[in-house]
Write a protein that holds these residues in place. Sequence first.
Motif, PDB file in Angstrom:
ATOM      1  N   ALA A 141      10.779   2.337   6.116  1.00 38.15           N
ATOM      2  CA  ALA A 141       9.582   2.199   6.960  1.00 38.15           C
ATOM      3  C   ALA A 141       9.464   0.753   7.422  1.00 38.15           C
ATOM      4  CB  ALA A 141       8.337   2.631   6.186  1.00 38.15           C
ATOM      5  N   GLY A 142      10.375   0.327   8.263  1.00 41.75           N
ATOM      6  CA  GLY A 142      10.438  -1.078   8.636  1.00 41.75           C
ATOM      7  C   GLY A 142       9.551  -1.488   9.784  1.00 41.75           C
ATOM      8  N   THR A 143       8.993  -0.515  10.525  1.00 42.39           N
ATOM      9  CA  THR A 143       8.101  -0.845  11.630  1.00 42.39           C
ATOM     10  C   THR A 143       6.665  -0.509  11.273  1.00 42.39           C
ATOM     11  OG1 THR A 143       8.190   1.338  12.702  1.00 42.39           O
ATOM     12  CG2 THR A 143       9.969  -0.240  13.228  1.00 42.39           C
TER      13      THR A 143
ATOM     14  N   ARG B 114       2.849   3.000   8.729  1.00 46.04           N
ATOM     15  CA  ARG B 114       1.577   3.702   8.854  1.00 46.04           C
ATOM     16  C   ARG B 114       1.748   5.178   8.503  1.00 46.04           C
ATOM     17  NH1 ARG B 114       0.390   3.364  14.362  1.00 46.04           N
ATOM     18  NH2 ARG B 114      -0.553   1.299  14.068  1.00 46.04           N
ATOM     19  N   GLU B 115       2.797   5.792   9.034  1.00 51.54           N
ATOM     20  CA  GLU B 115       3.039   7.207   8.749  1.00 51.54           C
ATOM     21  C   GLU B 115       3.302   7.426   7.265  1.00 51.54           C
ATOM     22  OE1 GLU B 115       5.984  10.895  10.101  1.00 51.54           O
ATOM     23  OE2 GLU B 115       6.209   8.907  11.014  1.00 51.54           O
ATOM     24  N   ALA B 116       4.116   6.547   6.659  1.00 48.93           N
ATOM     25  CA  ALA B 116       4.416   6.670   5.231  1.00 48.93           C
ATOM     26  C   ALA B 116       3.167   6.482   4.390  1.00 48.93           C
ATOM     27  CB  ALA B 116       5.482   5.645   4.834  1.00 48.93           C
TER      28      ALA B 116
ATOM     29  N   GLU C  36       1.239   9.096   1.834  1.00 46.82           N
ATOM     30  CA  GLU C  36       0.961   8.708   0.443  1.00 46.82           C
ATOM     31  C   GLU C  36      -0.510   8.924   0.105  1.00 46.82           C
ATOM     32  OE1 GLU C  36       2.963   8.238  -2.710  1.00 46.82           O
ATOM     33  OE2 GLU C  36       4.008   7.562  -0.918  1.00 46.82           O
ATOM     34  N   ARG C  37      -1.393   8.538   1.023  1.00 50.58           N
ATOM     35  CA  ARG C  37      -2.828   8.730   0.782  1.00 50.58           C
ATOM     36  C   ARG C  37      -3.144  10.218   0.629  1.00 50.58           C
ATOM     37  NH1 ARG C  37      -6.498   4.804   1.205  1.00 50.58           N
ATOM     38  NH2 ARG C  37      -8.055   6.448   1.472  1.00 50.58           N
ATOM     39  N   GLY C  38      -2.538  11.046   1.446  1.00 46.62           N
ATOM     40  CA  GLY C  38      -2.794  12.476   1.332  1.00 46.62           C
ATOM     41  C   GLY C  38      -2.397  13.018  -0.023  1.00 46.62           C
ATOM     42  N   TRP C  39      -1.207  12.695  -0.488  1.00 46.04           N
ATOM     43  CA  TRP C  39      -0.730  13.191  -1.770  1.00 46.04           C
ATOM     44  C   TRP C  39      -1.531  12.627  -2.938  1.00 46.04           C
ATOM     45  CZ3 TRP C  39       4.663  11.270   0.080  1.00 46.04           C
ATOM     46  CH2 TRP C  39       5.144  12.122   1.100  1.00 46.04           C
TER      47      TRP C  39
END
Length: 490
Positions: free
Chosen positions: A416-418, A423-425, A429-432
């Motif tokens: 997740a370098g950008t 943001r997507e990652a 994570e917040r959802g899980w």
Amino acid sequence: MKMIFNYINVFLLSGSLAACSSILDVVPNSEFSPDNVLKTEEGIKSLLFSAYAEQQTQQNARFVINDSEVSTDMAFNSAGAENGQLIHLINFTWTPTLSTFQGDMWGPNYRSIRDANGVIENIADANTSEETKNLLLAEAKVLRAHAYANLYNFFGPVPLRLSTEQVGDLERATDEEMKNFIESQLIEAIPSLPDPGDEESFGRFNKGNATGILAKFYLNTKQWQKAADAAKAVIDFDYYSTTQYNFKDLFKVENEGKTNREMLLVLPCRNEAGYGNWFMAGALPPNFKSTPEIPEYVYQPTMSIFATQYRLRTAFVNSMSPNDLRRSLICTSYINNSNVTVNILEADNARSFKYWDNAIIGNNGGADVPVLRYADILLTRAEALNELSGPTDESFTLINQIRKRAGLPALSSADAGTKEQFREALFKERGWEFISEGKRREDLIRQGTFLSSAIERGISSSVATADKLVFPIPQSEIDANKLCEQNPGY
């Protein structure tokens, strides 16, 4: 002395915080006469605790959770009387008359504001030390600001009721007025609060959880630098931890209270009527006996199973790694009373067992419902830093604290370098991490995917429109307050 007669019934009916072991003793009775009820420390505290109690309404926690999740990609509901309300949230067909808007969001928060206003107006004349006055005043200000932050999250700007003597008809505040008031009240109050762990009883405000409320308010209003700074202030207390318990044990009744350094703020629950967490009664599938995912949890004859069913969406559960330890609190199969194993992962039918408790009596479980956890603070700073300048080494360190506890490999710049990738990652994570904690709606709104996610699930684009980013002002308030204008589109 303001609104004395209106408060007498509040004092007689309310006890202390739900986290306390007994209700306040009202002795001698003369201390609670109309002439001096708010001149005593006991009277002021009773009113303050009433304000706390309105925000810590345990039984409606299940509605606040479901109201914030069934309109998202996370949760689903079927059957029972509650589905008569929740189906409108699932299908984006809610209207101002839906009773949960008044009963579970608007009413409790404004009653807390009412009581906090009473404390603020009368604290100067109370017969107690200046130190105590400053503390109780600070707590009342945080209660009021927190209630307004909740209302803003659900409805956008609302009428700012700052006095018990204000007239009933009151215009809504502007967006700027609303945000400035919430921020200023928290900033004013925090210095007078005790350090984390030094509060008189668990559940009351301290510098840590009040600063956490401020951090989350900044985050949800996209004030990125302020959110990053406030989250760091919580981290810098060096008090909270994500390593004390594994995820499965984090929510157990025996691990509750001040000793749990993950929980900044909770809805404290007990296994008794009026104080119980009712979520599990809706999460249990029909004829449930036990589940291989939590073998130590066994249905008892004292427990209840609702007709309504609180369910998780299959696609959401399947988005989690098979090795994610957070899946240990998701029931995807169970053994029924006929000793038959029933698989429920498919058809949006898995269940969140985050609040399981072997001592549930009827509907009433004793597992506290988190309002704010340290994991949320870490992810708040990670998100804010990313929005400011893209992913940094610190951003990865913060998110990887959460992933490590979940048994997942560390995230790196190769993954997740950008800014967009991180943001997507982070939102995954917040959802899980926060299943059944009532955060998914605000997260998707902040990410900008609340409406598009609904459309992907089959909700018509003519229904999932921009006006649905806030709920409607309850019709009862529109009818009662002639100056309160409804949100656009309703």
